[in-house]
Structures are given as structure tokens and as C-alpha cells.
Design a protein around this motif. Structure first.
Motif, PDB file in Angstrom:
ATOM      1  N   ARG A  61       8.210  27.017  12.481  1.00 20.00           N
ATOM      2  CA  ARG A  61       7.975  27.065  13.926  1.00 20.00           C
ATOM      3  C   ARG A  61       6.900  28.083  14.274  1.00 20.00           C
ATOM      4  N   TRP A  62       6.964  29.281  13.678  1.00 19.17           N
ATOM      5  CA  TRP A  62       5.958  30.318  13.938  1.00 19.17           C
ATOM      6  C   TRP A  62       4.579  29.835  13.503  1.00 19.17           C
ATOM      7  N   TYR A  63       4.523  29.110  12.383  1.00 20.94           N
ATOM      8  CA  TYR A  63       3.251  28.574  11.903  1.00 20.94           C
ATOM      9  C   TYR A  63       2.707  27.539  12.893  1.00 20.94           C
ATOM     10  N   LYS A  64       3.560  26.599  13.329  1.00 20.99           N
ATOM     11  CA  LYS A  64       3.134  25.559  14.264  1.00 20.99           C
ATOM     12  C   LYS A  64       2.692  26.145  15.603  1.00 20.99           C
ATOM     13  N   GLN A  65       3.331  27.251  16.016  1.00 20.80           N
ATOM     14  CA  GLN A  65       2.969  27.904  17.273  1.00 20.80           C
ATOM     15  C   GLN A  65       1.742  28.799  17.124  1.00 20.80           C
ATOM     16  N   GLY A  66       1.231  28.929  15.903  1.00 18.11           N
ATOM     17  CA  GLY A  66       0.040  29.741  15.665  1.00 18.11           C
ATOM     18  C   GLY A  66       0.318  31.242  15.646  1.00 18.11           C
ATOM     19  N   LYS A  67       1.580  31.610  15.474  1.00 19.43           N
ATOM     20  CA  LYS A  67       1.944  33.024  15.476  1.00 19.43           C
ATOM     21  C   LYS A  67       1.774  33.681  14.116  1.00 19.43           C
TER      22      LYS A  67
END
Length: 97
Positions: A61-67
Motif C-alpha cells: 500500500r505504501w508503495y502504491k501510494q508513492g510513500k
């Protein structure tokens, strides 16, 4: 301007009020815990280790959100440990797209 902190000084939160001393002690204990937890961290951990420690769903999720951005090397995908810890300690809105 001088501010004197006494044991009678209180900080008002929405759900309760606490003395300044209690608040500072609580913050210091939390910071000490974070520092102790982070002391022996490696700068980067493998994707599998990140999934195990922080949860596969969270990391993806963090990867997909660009975080978070992985460091990609031939045959390896690694994530910066400090950033993973920071994200895991941050209250997040899981309904953000």
C-alpha cells in the motif's frame, strides 16, 4: 517571555487533561522506545523481510501510494528501514487511494 512549567500546569486534550510533567514523561518514554528499537537497524532490508516485519499489505500500500520507493539491484529489492519504521508509526487513512 518566560514560561514556567510547574507540576500544576495542565495540557487539555479533547478527551482528557494531563499535567505537563506527565505529558513530557510520556513523550520521553515513547522516544526512548523508538530510539532503542532503531539502534541496530540496517539501512536497507529485503522485500521479504519488510513484508514479514511490517506486513505485506502495508508495504505494498505504501508503495502504491508513492510513500516508499524500493532500491532495486540485480536480483534484490530492498526498502529503507528508517522510512518503513516512520510509516509504521504514522496514523494513516486507509481509505486514501
Amino acid at each position: 517571555m518566560t514560561i514556567l512549567a510547574t507540576e500544576y500546569m495542565e495540557i487539555q486534550f479533547i478527551d482528557k487533561s494531563v499535567t505537563f510533567d506527565t505529558f513530557v514523561t510520556s513523550v520521553a518514554a515513547k522516544l526512548a522506545s523508538f530510539i532503542k528499537e532503531d539502534t541496530n537497524d540496517k539501512p536497507y532490508i529485503s522485500q521479504n523481510e519488510a513484508f514479514r516485519i511490517f506486513g505485506k499489505g502495508n508495504v505494498l500500500r505504501w508503495y502504491k501510494q508513492g510513500k516508499i520507493q524500493p532500491c532495486k539491484r540485480p536480483g534484490k529489492i530492498e526498502y529503507p528501514t528508517a522510512r518503513l519504521r516512520e510509516l509504521s508509526r504514522t496514523v494513516q487513512d486507509y481509505f486514501d487511494k
